[in-house]
Design an enzyme around this catalytic site. Structure first.
Site, PDB file in Angstrom:
ATOM      1  N   ASN A  32     140.644 -28.130  75.331  1.00  0.00           N
ATOM      2  CA  ASN A  32     140.734 -27.576  76.898  1.00  0.00           C
ATOM      3  C   ASN A  32     139.642 -27.278  77.465  1.00  0.00           C
ATOM      4  O   ASN A  32     138.976 -27.309  78.129  1.00  0.00           O
ATOM      5  CB  ASN A  32     141.573 -26.157  77.562  1.00  0.00           C
ATOM      6  CG  ASN A  32     140.891 -25.580  76.631  1.00  0.00           C
ATOM      7  OD1 ASN A  32     140.100 -25.637  76.077  1.00  0.00           O
ATOM      8  ND2 ASN A  32     141.477 -24.083  77.022  1.00  0.00           N
ATOM      9  N   LEU A  33     138.066 -27.995  76.396  1.00  0.00           N
ATOM     10  CA  LEU A  33     136.860 -27.779  76.322  1.00  0.00           C
ATOM     11  C   LEU A  33     136.038 -26.612  77.464  1.00  0.00           C
ATOM     12  O   LEU A  33     135.468 -26.744  77.273  1.00  0.00           O
ATOM     13  CB  LEU A  33     136.276 -29.053  77.745  1.00  0.00           C
ATOM     14  CG  LEU A  33     136.457 -29.851  77.018  1.00  0.00           C
ATOM     15  CD1 LEU A  33     135.448 -31.484  77.468  1.00  0.00           C
ATOM     16  CD2 LEU A  33     136.077 -30.778  75.418  1.00  0.00           C
ATOM     17  N   TYR A 141     143.069  -9.369  67.715  1.00  0.00           N
ATOM     18  CA  TYR A 141     142.564 -11.254  68.026  1.00  0.00           C
ATOM     19  C   TYR A 141     144.249 -11.618  66.473  1.00  0.00           C
ATOM     20  O   TYR A 141     144.581 -12.631  65.949  1.00  0.00           O
ATOM     21  CB  TYR A 141     141.642 -11.722  67.490  1.00  0.00           C
ATOM     22  CG  TYR A 141     141.005 -13.243  67.049  1.00  0.00           C
ATOM     23  CD1 TYR A 141     141.721 -14.028  66.905  1.00  0.00           C
ATOM     24  CD2 TYR A 141     140.564 -12.706  65.397  1.00  0.00           C
ATOM     25  CE1 TYR A 141     141.582 -15.148  66.285  1.00  0.00           C
ATOM     26  CE2 TYR A 141     140.886 -13.293  64.791  1.00  0.00           C
ATOM     27  CZ  TYR A 141     140.920 -14.763  65.287  1.00  0.00           C
ATOM     28  OH  TYR A 141     140.616 -16.444  64.537  1.00  0.00           O
ATOM     29  N   PHE A 169     138.056 -16.514  55.726  1.00  0.00           N
ATOM     30  CA  PHE A 169     137.254 -14.988  56.128  1.00  0.00           C
ATOM     31  C   PHE A 169     135.975 -15.085  57.345  1.00  0.00           C
ATOM     32  O   PHE A 169     136.292 -16.564  58.007  1.00  0.00           O
ATOM     33  CB  PHE A 169     136.895 -14.627  54.723  1.00  0.00           C
ATOM     34  CG  PHE A 169     137.505 -13.675  54.246  1.00  0.00           C
ATOM     35  CD1 PHE A 169     138.763 -14.854  53.885  1.00  0.00           C
ATOM     36  CD2 PHE A 169     137.857 -12.334  53.998  1.00  0.00           C
ATOM     37  CE1 PHE A 169     140.114 -13.728  53.760  1.00  0.00           C
ATOM     38  CE2 PHE A 169     138.612 -11.541  53.574  1.00  0.00           C
ATOM     39  CZ  PHE A 169     140.547 -12.460  53.133  1.00  0.00           C
TER      40      PHE A 169
HETATM   41  N1  UFG Z   1     127.396  -8.266  63.896  1.00  0.00           N
HETATM   42  C1  UFG Z   1     126.353  -7.816  64.123  1.00  0.00           C
HETATM   43  N2  UFG Z   1     125.566  -7.882  65.551  1.00  0.00           N
HETATM   44  C2  UFG Z   1     125.789  -8.767  66.397  1.00  0.00           C
HETATM   45  C3  UFG Z   1     126.846 -10.079  66.033  1.00  0.00           C
HETATM   46  C4  UFG Z   1     127.376  -9.712  64.844  1.00  0.00           C
HETATM   47  O1  UFG Z   1     125.798  -6.646  63.573  1.00  0.00           O
HETATM   48  O2  UFG Z   1     125.280  -9.056  67.310  1.00  0.00           O
HETATM   49  C5  UFG Z   1     127.973  -8.273  62.407  1.00  0.00           C
HETATM   50  C6  UFG Z   1     129.369  -7.485  63.191  1.00  0.00           C
HETATM   51  O3  UFG Z   1     129.397  -6.092  63.317  1.00  0.00           O
HETATM   52  C7  UFG Z   1     130.258  -8.034  61.741  1.00  0.00           C
HETATM   53  C8  UFG Z   1     129.291  -9.558  61.883  1.00  0.00           C
HETATM   54  O4  UFG Z   1     127.541  -8.870  61.840  1.00  0.00           O
HETATM   55  O5  UFG Z   1     130.144  -6.665  60.742  1.00  0.00           O
HETATM   56  C9  UFG Z   1     130.168 -10.107  61.621  1.00  0.00           C
HETATM   57  O6  UFG Z   1     130.614 -10.462  62.841  1.00  0.00           O
HETATM   58  P1  UFG Z   1     131.140 -11.876  63.376  1.00  0.00           P
HETATM   59  O7  UFG Z   1     131.197 -11.293  65.053  1.00  0.00           O
HETATM   60  O8  UFG Z   1     129.889 -12.264  63.251  1.00  0.00           O
HETATM   61  O9  UFG Z   1     132.232 -11.873  62.761  1.00  0.00           O
HETATM   62  P2  UFG Z   1     133.405 -11.198  62.673  1.00  0.00           P
HETATM   63  O10 UFG Z   1     133.995 -10.757  61.302  1.00  0.00           O
HETATM   64  O11 UFG Z   1     133.818 -10.886  63.589  1.00  0.00           O
HETATM   65  O12 UFG Z   1     134.607 -12.189  62.679  1.00  0.00           O
HETATM   66  C10 UFG Z   1     134.464 -13.598  62.240  1.00  0.00           C
HETATM   67  C11 UFG Z   1     135.717 -14.391  63.198  1.00  0.00           C
HETATM   68  C12 UFG Z   1     137.244 -14.198  63.529  1.00  0.00           C
HETATM   69  C13 UFG Z   1     137.972 -14.100  62.180  1.00  0.00           C
HETATM   70  C14 UFG Z   1     136.892 -12.505  61.694  1.00  0.00           C
HETATM   71  C15 UFG Z   1     137.106 -12.956  59.874  1.00  0.00           C
HETATM   72  O13 UFG Z   1     134.557 -14.044  64.831  1.00  0.00           O
HETATM   73  O14 UFG Z   1     137.896 -15.186  63.700  1.00  0.00           O
HETATM   74  O15 UFG Z   1     135.091 -13.737  61.182  1.00  0.00           O
HETATM   75  O16 UFG Z   1     136.476 -11.804  58.721  1.00  0.00           O
HETATM   76  F1  UFG Z   1     138.891 -13.115  62.466  1.00  0.00           F
END
Ligand code: UFG
Length: 335
Positions: A32-33, A141, A169
Site C-alpha cells: 500500500n506504500l 506488536y 531478531f
Molecule cells: N534504541 C535507542 N535509541 C533509539 C532507538 C533505539 O536506544 O533512538 C534502542 C532500543 O531501546 C532497543 C535497541 O536500540 O534497545 C534497538 O531498537 P530498535 O528500535 O532498532 O529495534 P527493536 O529491538 O525495538 O525492534 C526490532 C524490530 C522489531 C522486532 C525486534 C526484535 O523493529 O520489529 O527488533 O528484536 F520485533
C-alpha cells in the site's frame, strides 16, 4: 515459481524481492506504500499498489495470477508505537493476515512464509532463545505476530496451507550493491538513527535507558543482516514443499546500544554525540537468538554475521542515498 510478496516495497521485503529475482523467480509485489517505497522495488518485479484490508482487491489479485507461494511482510512493525496504539496493531496485522490467508485458501495457494519476530518471546528466561522457548509477547506488536502464527497453524491443520514462520531478531544492514537499504518515515531504528547522528543529520542519538541488568546497562540485541534474512526466506520456500516450520533468525551474539554506537564510530570514523534518555516502554533488556535449528536443518549460513558489515553496508547506503528512496525516485524522474 511465481511468488506474491506483500510488503515487498518495505525494508526486508525489498531485499527478499531482489533475492527472489536473482534466483530466477517471477515476483508480484502488493504494497500500500504507506511505509514502503515504489523505488525500492526492482523493475523486473510486477508492482501492484493495494491494501490487504481490501478483500475485493485481494480477490482480484488472486484471480489474475497463479501464485506458487506467498511471502508476507506487510504489517505494522514498531514496538514503541504498538504500546501506544495496541488495538490498531492487533486489529490491522491480524485481520489483514486473515484476509490474505482466506484469499490463498480460496485460490488454492498452499505455501506462505511469514515475517515473524523475536518480539514473541517477551523477556525470556534463557538466552540464547531457541524455537521452543516460552512465547509471552512483551508488546502488542509481538502479540499480533503470535496471533498470525496461530492463524497459520490452523490454516495448515484445516486447509493444508504450509507455512514457515521466520522470527527475525534485529534486521540491519543494506544490500551490498548499494541500491537498497533501510528508509522508514519516521525512522525509529537504532542503526539508521546512529548513522544519521554520525552524518550530522541529527544532533545526537538518544539511548533509551542505561539501567537495565546488562553489562553496560543498555539493551542488548542480536543484529542480523537483511540479505541473510533474504537467504533464509529462499531456504524456507524450498522446505515448504515438504512441511511447515518455524525458525529463529539471528547471529547468536548480542550487542548493547553503546556497542552499536562504538561500532558506528569505528566504521564511519566520525564522533557520534550521545544523550541518555528514559527507557522505551515494551523494550526487553536482552534478545539473542539461537539459530542452530535453521543452520542444522536447512544449512543457513549468514554471509554478514558481524555487526561491522551490517553497519558498513548501512553506512554505504546512507552515503549514496542521504534522502533514502525519495532521492532515488527524484534521480529516476530526472533521467
Ligand atoms: N534504541 C535507542 N535509541 C533509539 C532507538 C533505539 O536506544 O533512538 C534502542 C532500543 O531501546 C532497543 C535497541 O536500540 O534497545 C534497538 O531498537 P530498535 O528500535 O532498532 O529495534 P527493536 O529491538 O525495538 O525492534 C526490532 C524490530 C522489531 C522486532 C525486534 C526484535 O523493529 O520489529 O527488533 O528484536 F520485533
Amino acid at each position: 515459481m511465481t511468488i506474491l510478496v506483500t510488503g515487498g516495497a518495505g525494508y526486508v521485503g525489498s531485499h527478499c524481492v531482489a533475492a527472489l529475482l536473482e534466483r530466477g523467480h517471477r515476483v508480484v509485489v502488493f504494497d500500500n506504500l504507506r511505509q514502503g517505497h515504489r523505488a525500492a522495488v526492482r523493475p523486473q518485479a510486477e508492482f501492484i499498489q493495494g491494501d490487504l484490508a481490501d478483500r475485493a482487491a485481494l480477490a482480484w489479485l488472486f484471480a489474475g495470477h497463479r501464485f506458487d507461494a506467498v511471502l508476507h511482510f506487510a504489517a505494522l512493525s514498531l514496538v514503541g508505537e504498538s504500546m501506544r496504539d495496541p488495538h490498531t496493531y492487533l486489529h490491522d496485522n491480524v485481520v489483514n493476515a486473515m484476509n490474505l490467508v482466506q484469499a490463498m485458501v480460496r485460490a488454492g495457494v498452499g505455501k506462505i512464509v511469514l515475517s515473524s519476530t523475536a518480539a514473541l518471546f517477551g523477556t525470556p528466561e534463557t538466552i540464547p532463545i531457541a524455537e521452543d522457548a516460552a512465547i509471552d509477547p512483551g508488546n502488542p506488536y509481538g502479540e499480533s505476530k503470535f496471533m498470525i502464527e496461530r492463524l497459520l497453524h490452523w490454516a495448515d491443520r484445516c486447509h493444508g496451507v504450509r507455512s514457515a514462520c521466520l522470527r527475525y531478531f534485529n534486521a540491519a544492514g543494506a544490500h551490498p550493491d548499494g541500491t537498497l537499504g533501510e528508509d522508514h518515515n519516521p525512522e525509529t531504528h537504532l542503526i539508521p538513527l546512529v548513522l544519521d547522528a554520525a552524518a550530522g543529520r541529527r544532533p545526537h542519538i538518544e539511548i533509551f535507558g542505561d539501567d537495565y541488568s546488562t553489562p553496560d546497562g543498555t539493551c542488548v540485541r542480536d543484529y542480523v543482516h537483511v540479505c541473510d534474512l533474504a537467504d533464509a526466506h529462499l531456504l524456507a520456500l524450498d522446505v515448504l514443499a515438504e512441511r511447515s516450520c518455524r525458525y529463529n533468525l539471528g547471529n547468536g551474539r548480542g550487542y548493547s546500544v553503546r556497542e552499536v554506537v562504538e561500532t558506528a564510530e569505528r566504521v564511519t570514523g566520525l564522533r557520534i554525540p550521545v544523550r541518555m534518555g528514559a527507557r522505551r516502554p515494551g523494550d526487553p533488556p536482552v534478545l539473542v537468538a539461537s539459530s542452530e535449528r535453521i543452520k542444522a536443518e536447512l544449512g543457513w549460513q549468514p554471509r554478514f554475521p558481524d555487526l561491522e558489515s551490517m553497519v558498513r553496508t548501512a553506512w554505504e547506503w546512507r552515503r549514496r542515498h542521504p534522502d533514502g528512496f525519495r532521492g532515488a525516485a527524484a534521480a529516476l524522474a530526472a533521467e
